[in-house]
Design a protein around this motif. Structure first.
Motif, PDB file in Angstrom:
ATOM      1  N   LYS A  83       0.844  -1.203   0.000  1.00  0.00           N
ATOM      2  CA  LYS A  83       0.000   0.000   0.000  1.00  0.00           C
ATOM      3  C   LYS A  83       0.873   1.244   0.000  1.00  0.00           C
ATOM      4  N   ASP A  84       1.992   1.133   0.686  1.00  0.00           N
ATOM      5  CA  ASP A  84       2.950   2.232   0.745  1.00  0.00           C
ATOM      6  C   ASP A  84       4.307   1.611   1.090  1.00  0.00           C
ATOM      7  N   PHE A  85       5.362   2.395   1.049  1.00  0.00           N
ATOM      8  CA  PHE A  85       6.660   1.842   1.446  1.00  0.00           C
ATOM      9  C   PHE A  85       6.540   1.356   2.888  1.00  0.00           C
ATOM     10  N   GLY A  86       6.847   0.101   3.120  1.00  0.00           N
ATOM     11  CA  GLY A  86       6.791  -0.442   4.487  1.00  0.00           C
ATOM     12  C   GLY A  86       5.411  -0.891   4.928  1.00  0.00           C
ATOM     13  N   ASP A  87       4.397  -0.734   4.089  1.00  0.00           N
ATOM     14  CA  ASP A  87       3.031  -1.119   4.479  1.00  0.00           C
ATOM     15  C   ASP A  87       2.572  -2.282   3.589  1.00  0.00           C
ATOM     16  N   TYR A  88       2.682  -3.500   4.124  1.00  0.00           N
ATOM     17  CA  TYR A  88       2.454  -4.694   3.312  1.00  0.00           C
ATOM     18  C   TYR A  88       1.312  -5.539   3.853  1.00  0.00           C
ATOM     19  N   GLU A  89       0.551  -6.114   2.936  1.00  0.00           N
ATOM     20  CA  GLU A  89      -0.459  -7.094   3.344  1.00  0.00           C
ATOM     21  C   GLU A  89      -0.308  -8.323   2.451  1.00  0.00           C
ATOM     22  N   ILE A  90      -0.160  -9.501   3.085  1.00  0.00           N
ATOM     23  CA  ILE A  90      -0.064 -10.727   2.291  1.00  0.00           C
ATOM     24  C   ILE A  90      -1.467 -11.141   1.883  1.00  0.00           C
ATOM     25  N   LEU A  91      -1.710 -11.220   0.591  1.00  0.00           N
ATOM     26  CA  LEU A  91      -3.050 -11.575   0.088  1.00  0.00           C
ATOM     27  C   LEU A  91      -3.165 -13.081  -0.129  1.00  0.00           C
ATOM     28  N   ILE A 122      15.396   2.286   1.981  1.00  0.00           N
ATOM     29  CA  ILE A 122      13.964   2.609   2.077  1.00  0.00           C
ATOM     30  C   ILE A 122      13.571   2.704   3.558  1.00  0.00           C
ATOM     31  N   ARG A 123      13.998   1.722   4.338  1.00  0.00           N
ATOM     32  CA  ARG A 123      13.625   1.700   5.765  1.00  0.00           C
ATOM     33  C   ARG A 123      14.184   2.897   6.505  1.00  0.00           C
ATOM     34  N   LEU A 124      15.455   3.198   6.254  1.00  0.00           N
ATOM     35  CA  LEU A 124      16.102   4.282   6.991  1.00  0.00           C
ATOM     36  C   LEU A 124      15.551   5.643   6.578  1.00  0.00           C
ATOM     37  N   SER A 125      15.161   5.777   5.316  1.00  0.00           N
ATOM     38  CA  SER A 125      14.624   7.066   4.867  1.00  0.00           C
ATOM     39  C   SER A 125      13.236   7.280   5.453  1.00  0.00           C
ATOM     40  N   ARG A 126      12.482   6.192   5.534  1.00  0.00           N
ATOM     41  CA  ARG A 126      11.107   6.269   5.989  1.00  0.00           C
ATOM     42  C   ARG A 126      11.057   6.459   7.504  1.00  0.00           C
ATOM     43  N   GLU A 127      12.013   5.868   8.170  1.00  0.00           N
ATOM     44  CA  GLU A 127      11.896   5.705   9.613  1.00  0.00           C
ATOM     45  C   GLU A 127      13.273   5.794  10.265  1.00  0.00           C
ATOM     46  N   PRO A 128      13.914   6.981  10.211  1.00  0.00           N
ATOM     47  CA  PRO A 128      15.292   7.075  10.699  1.00  0.00           C
ATOM     48  C   PRO A 128      15.426   6.730  12.178  1.00  0.00           C
ATOM     49  N   GLU A 129      14.310   6.814  12.916  1.00  0.00           N
ATOM     50  CA  GLU A 129      14.401   6.566  14.366  1.00  0.00           C
ATOM     51  C   GLU A 129      14.477   5.088  14.725  1.00  0.00           C
ATOM     52  N   ILE A 130      14.341   4.175  13.710  1.00  0.00           N
ATOM     53  CA  ILE A 130      14.328   2.745  14.062  1.00  0.00           C
ATOM     54  C   ILE A 130      15.580   2.323  14.834  1.00  0.00           C
TER      55      ILE A 130
END
Ligand code: KG4
Ligand code: ZN
Length: 376
Positions: free
Chosen positions: A165-173, A349-357
């Motif tokens: 749905k978005d970067f980091g937002d996944y749903e297994i169908l 992708i992860r670090l750009s989206r969520e640098p606080e991880i």
């Protein structure tokens, strides 16, 4: 940002040093160093990956590859401080193999004083489409990724349809209920006396059969093709091959080619049909039609080892022609099978989206069954 990426989830040991900047959907990726040692030849005698052997090989290979990668990048000891992050595959995969990569990454992180980021291997496969080598001539490849997307992930361990749905937002169908499609390719190849990994071998033989005749000489079942869900099953197909082989007295080359083709046609027809269904369902659940709900899916991503399959890409191009406004995105051949470049891109992708991880980071653990839908 400069990322040193490490991949050891299965039978490839790989390290890459990347310098990535720009937008999430269209990053500028510079590969400073990229090394990979495949254990395929070693595992061939077992007809699949033997975890303890994989572990030992990763342990032996990682220090060698690190040296080679830094040499390729022409990086001196003093320049090591310009590396921003270390990324490592934390799962899914073979746990003993994953731990080797994680321990190596953590030790490097300590001695270089750099943060270590855990990466989901399947997220790596998804974002492998963001790197396109400049020598690629295939016209369906592009480096801009528009979301939302549907991903068909096809490898030796996985067969999944994932809605991104978005970067980091996944749903297994949907996912396989038994064997992964790559595993079915490998097992069928083994029954035909072909070497591991079987995918490329089956594909080569199947193409010969197609050149000889228009129709499948052997009919195999298409498991779950009409089921009203997006799950897969490939173990029945493998068993059907086994029973059919038992009827033969010795296998001549033509028969092997026809069998490889019958298997490939069946497996790929199911993959393509379920992908079609997923696209339709995402478009309009109440009234499936070829008219997709606007913007529900902009890109169809197909990634993982089996995405190197010629027949699959041919059939997917036909499928995508049925839909308006959807682009097919597949990785360059170099990145279809396991590699560290894709792990570095997923880390970006992860670090750009969520640098606080990294601040909330607890010790990284290997998780053989790590699911893409659990990416935080
Ligand atoms: O993604 P990958 O390198 O490893 C996993 O994460 O599992 O995928 C390996 C799988 C193997 O099962 C191999 O037989 C399959 O990808 N494969 C192919 C082709 N090339 C590799 N399957 C079908 N056709 C191919 N050309
Ligand atoms: Zn993989």
């Amino acid at each position: 940002m400069k990322i040193l990426a490490i991949e050891t989830s299965c039978d490839e040991t790989a390290i890459a040093l990347l310098d990535i900047s720009g937008a999430l959907g269209k990053p500028n990726i510079k590969i400073l160093g990229n090394t990979l040692l495949s254990q395929v030849a070693l595992h061939e005698q077992y007809g699949g990956v033997y975890p303890d052997l994989a572990k030992r090989e990763h342990q032996k290979n990682l220090p060698i590859l690190l040296k080679q990668t830094l040499k390729e990048a022409k990086m001196s000891e003093a320049e090591l401080r310009t590396i921003d992050y270390i990324a490592v595959t934390a799962g899914p995969g073979l746990e003993p193999a994953l731990w080797v990569g994680i321990n190596f990454a953590e030790e490097l992180g300590k001695s270089w004083d750099k943060p270590v980021v855990p990466i989901n291997h399947m997220e790596g496969h998804i974002y492998s489409v963001l790197y396109q080598d400049k020598f690629s001539i295939s016209n369906f490849q592009f480096s801009k990724l528009e979301l939302p997307a549907l991903a068909l992930l096809v490898s030796g361990g996985h067969t999944e349809l994932v809605h991104i749905k978005d970067f980091g937002d996944y749903e297994i169908l949907g996912r396989t209920r038994d064997d992964a499609v790559g595993e079915a390719f490998d097992k069928t190849a083994r029954m035909l006396g072909l070497p591991y990994p079987g995918g490329p071998q089956i594909s080569r033989l199947a193409e010969n059969s197609r050149k000889r005749s228009k129709e499948d000489k052997i009919k195999l079942p298409r498991p779950m093709i009409h089921s009203k869900n997006l799950d897969f099953s490939f173990s029945g197909l493998k068993t059907a091959v086994l029973y059919r082989l038992k009827l033969e007295n010795g296998l001549d080359d033509k028969f092997k080619e026809d069998m490889a083709r019958a298997f490939e046609d069946a497996a790929i027809e199911v993959l393509v049909e379920k992908t079609r269904r997923a696209l339709l369902e995402l478009g309009d659940e109440d009234q499936p039609s070829l008219q997709l709900r606007r913007g529900a899916v902009k890109t169809l991503i197909v990634a993982g080892g089996v995405s190197a399959n010629l027949h699959l890409s041919r059939e997917l191009k036909k499928l995508i022609g049925e839909f308006h406004d959807i682009t097919l995105s597949m990785p360059p051949r170099l990145l279809t099978t396991d590699n560290a470049i894709m792990i570095g891109i997923a880390a970006f992708i992860r670090l750009s989206r969520e640098p606080e991880i990294l601040r909330s980071q607890i010790a990284i653990r290997a998780d053989g069954n790590l699911s893409i839908s659990s990416v935080p």
